[in-house]
Design an enzyme around this catalytic site. Sequence first.
Site, PDB file in Angstrom:
ATOM      1  N   ASP A 175      -9.085   2.071  10.889  1.00  0.00           N
ATOM      2  CA  ASP A 175      -8.628   2.713  12.130  1.00  0.00           C
ATOM      3  C   ASP A 175      -8.967   4.199  12.222  1.00  0.00           C
ATOM      4  OD1 ASP A 175      -6.922   3.197  10.034  1.00  0.00           O
ATOM      5  OD2 ASP A 175      -5.097   3.163  11.237  1.00  0.00           O
ATOM      6  N   GLU A 261      -3.298   7.827  -3.493  1.00  0.00           N
ATOM      7  CA  GLU A 261      -4.482   8.666  -3.702  1.00  0.00           C
ATOM      8  C   GLU A 261      -4.357   9.425  -5.020  1.00  0.00           C
ATOM      9  OE1 GLU A 261      -2.569   8.541  -1.040  1.00  0.00           O
ATOM     10  OE2 GLU A 261      -3.782   8.191   0.759  1.00  0.00           O
TER      11      GLU A 261
HETATM   12  C1  UGA Z   1      -2.072   5.771   5.326  1.00  0.00           C
HETATM   13  C2  UGA Z   1      -3.326   6.040   4.514  1.00  0.00           C
HETATM   14  O1  UGA Z   1      -4.299   6.674   5.333  1.00  0.00           O
HETATM   15  C3  UGA Z   1      -3.855   4.719   3.992  1.00  0.00           C
HETATM   16  O2  UGA Z   1      -5.065   4.935   3.283  1.00  0.00           O
HETATM   17  C4  UGA Z   1      -2.813   4.074   3.095  1.00  0.00           C
HETATM   18  O3  UGA Z   1      -3.251   2.832   2.616  1.00  0.00           O
HETATM   19  C5  UGA Z   1      -1.548   3.860   3.911  1.00  0.00           C
HETATM   20  O4  UGA Z   1      -1.124   5.098   4.506  1.00  0.00           O
HETATM   21  C6  UGA Z   1      -0.411   3.302   3.077  1.00  0.00           C
HETATM   22  O5  UGA Z   1       0.726   3.508   3.455  1.00  0.00           O
HETATM   23  O6  UGA Z   1      -0.664   2.633   2.077  1.00  0.00           O
HETATM   24  P1  UGA Z   1      -1.908   4.288   7.618  1.00  0.00           P
HETATM   25  O7  UGA Z   1      -2.640   4.653   8.851  1.00  0.00           O
HETATM   26  O8  UGA Z   1      -0.431   4.452   7.595  1.00  0.00           O
HETATM   27  O9  UGA Z   1      -2.583   5.023   6.413  1.00  0.00           O
HETATM   28  O10 UGA Z   1      -2.247   2.764   7.164  1.00  0.00           O
HETATM   29  P2  UGA Z   1      -3.049   1.647   7.925  1.00  0.00           P
HETATM   30  O11 UGA Z   1      -4.222   2.227   8.616  1.00  0.00           O
HETATM   31  O12 UGA Z   1      -2.122   0.805   8.689  1.00  0.00           O
HETATM   32  O13 UGA Z   1      -3.581   0.781   6.677  1.00  0.00           O
HETATM   33  C7  UGA Z   1      -4.594   1.253   5.799  1.00  0.00           C
HETATM   34  C8  UGA Z   1      -5.692   0.214   5.663  1.00  0.00           C
HETATM   35  O14 UGA Z   1      -5.149  -0.968   5.123  1.00  0.00           O
HETATM   36  C9  UGA Z   1      -6.357  -0.162   6.981  1.00  0.00           C
HETATM   37  O15 UGA Z   1      -7.740  -0.310   6.800  1.00  0.00           O
HETATM   38  C10 UGA Z   1      -5.695  -1.506   7.335  1.00  0.00           C
HETATM   39  O16 UGA Z   1      -6.552  -2.353   8.071  1.00  0.00           O
HETATM   40  C11 UGA Z   1      -5.390  -2.075   5.961  1.00  0.00           C
HETATM   41  N1  UGA Z   1      -4.196  -2.937   5.944  1.00  0.00           N
HETATM   42  C12 UGA Z   1      -3.024  -2.542   6.474  1.00  0.00           C
HETATM   43  C13 UGA Z   1      -4.269  -4.182   5.349  1.00  0.00           C
HETATM   44  O17 UGA Z   1      -5.324  -4.580   4.846  1.00  0.00           O
HETATM   45  N2  UGA Z   1      -3.152  -4.984   5.330  1.00  0.00           N
HETATM   46  C14 UGA Z   1      -1.973  -4.595   5.884  1.00  0.00           C
HETATM   47  O18 UGA Z   1      -1.000  -5.381   5.847  1.00  0.00           O
HETATM   48  C15 UGA Z   1      -1.912  -3.336   6.478  1.00  0.00           C
HETATM   49 MN    MN Z   2      -4.596   4.129   9.342  1.00  0.00          MN
END
Ligand code: UGA
Ligand code: MN
Length: 311
Positions: A175, A261
């Site tokens: 995203d 990280e």
């Molecule tokens: C923040 C950080 O930018 C992420 O790198 C980190 O993994 C995340 O927090 C975290 O809490 O672990 P955020 O925007 O809150 O990011 O997280 P998302 O963008 O919703 O998820 C990070 C990535 O994991 C995305 O590529 C999403 O597609 C993937 N994801 C998310 C999954 O593969 N499974 C899930 O259930 C949720």
């Molecule tokens: Mn994100």
Amino acid sequence: MKSLLFSRFLLLLPWVLIVIIVLDIDSSRAPLPALTARGGGGGGGSGGPRPAAARAPPQRRPEAALPTIYAITPTYSRPVQKAELTRLANTFRQVARLHWILVEDAAARSELVSRFVAGAGLPCTHLHVPTPRRYKRPGLPRATEQRNAGLAWLRQRHQHLPPPQPGVLFFADDDNTYSLELFQEMRTTRKVSVWPVGLVGGRRYERPVVENGKVVGWYTGWRADRPFAIDMAGFAVSLQVILSHPKAVFKRRGSQPGMQESDFLKQITTVEELEPKANNCTKVLVWHTRTEKVNLANEPKYHLDTVNIEV
Ligand code: UGA
Ligand code: MN
């Protein structure tokens, strides 16, 4: 005597001219420097016989010297998934020597992502691993298993390839928004490089603070006590470092959101060793954008349309 020489000269002249013209035509037919061949889809392998131009000297093929950028993207099924992947592919397609490692958070490869990968137009590896149910809770870190699957694939693939294997790895959530300049910056990563990230940590941006070319601290509004106060989108690691630290992975145990990280980076580097990019960390080239949850309030419970459309 003089006139004899002159007549001989006139006789030879047309032949000399013909030889010169033929030689000139021949040299203009010589192969042009090879344009960048970028494999479309499917593993990124380039089988088949190599064209003669592929053996041209390196200065004719500037791209050949470029380290491959491996982008590991965790992704999961939701209404905006295809839109996110489309934006990402549109960016990545413009980057030379980029290998996309898409890791689905799922028990099996989905049809949607499989179809998408097949038409993405760039070298892709499509993996999948489900997040265990107990970890699918708010407040817990996301995508741990998926990033580890990407790391495992990279290590396995490179075990069997002869060195040197110049490469750079970075974690590209599906995203975020990535400028093309970011890839130029990370391409020269020697060990671990860092740069600012926009729209994160409750501020317009977070960034490593740099003095005399070294990272000496962090400009952040959130948990400044983190050893590496940086978002996942703010660093890249050389393939050599990944291979020489085979045990470095993302851990579920004791891990909190925002600490993944730091937990990962402290296994492979130190703050002193970090390489600042983006003009000593003064330029934002990536944004931690987050897509609004889509409103499906008017979506019918049962399928009403006459056609079935993938969205
Ligand atoms: C923040 C950080 O930018 C992420 O790198 C980190 O993994 C995340 O927090 C975290 O809490 O672990 P955020 O925007 O809150 O990011 O997280 P998302 O963008 O919703 O998820 C990070 C990535 O994991 C995305 O590529 C999403 O597609 C993937 N994801 C998310 C999954 O593969 N499974 C899930 O259930 C949720
Ligand atoms: Mn994100």
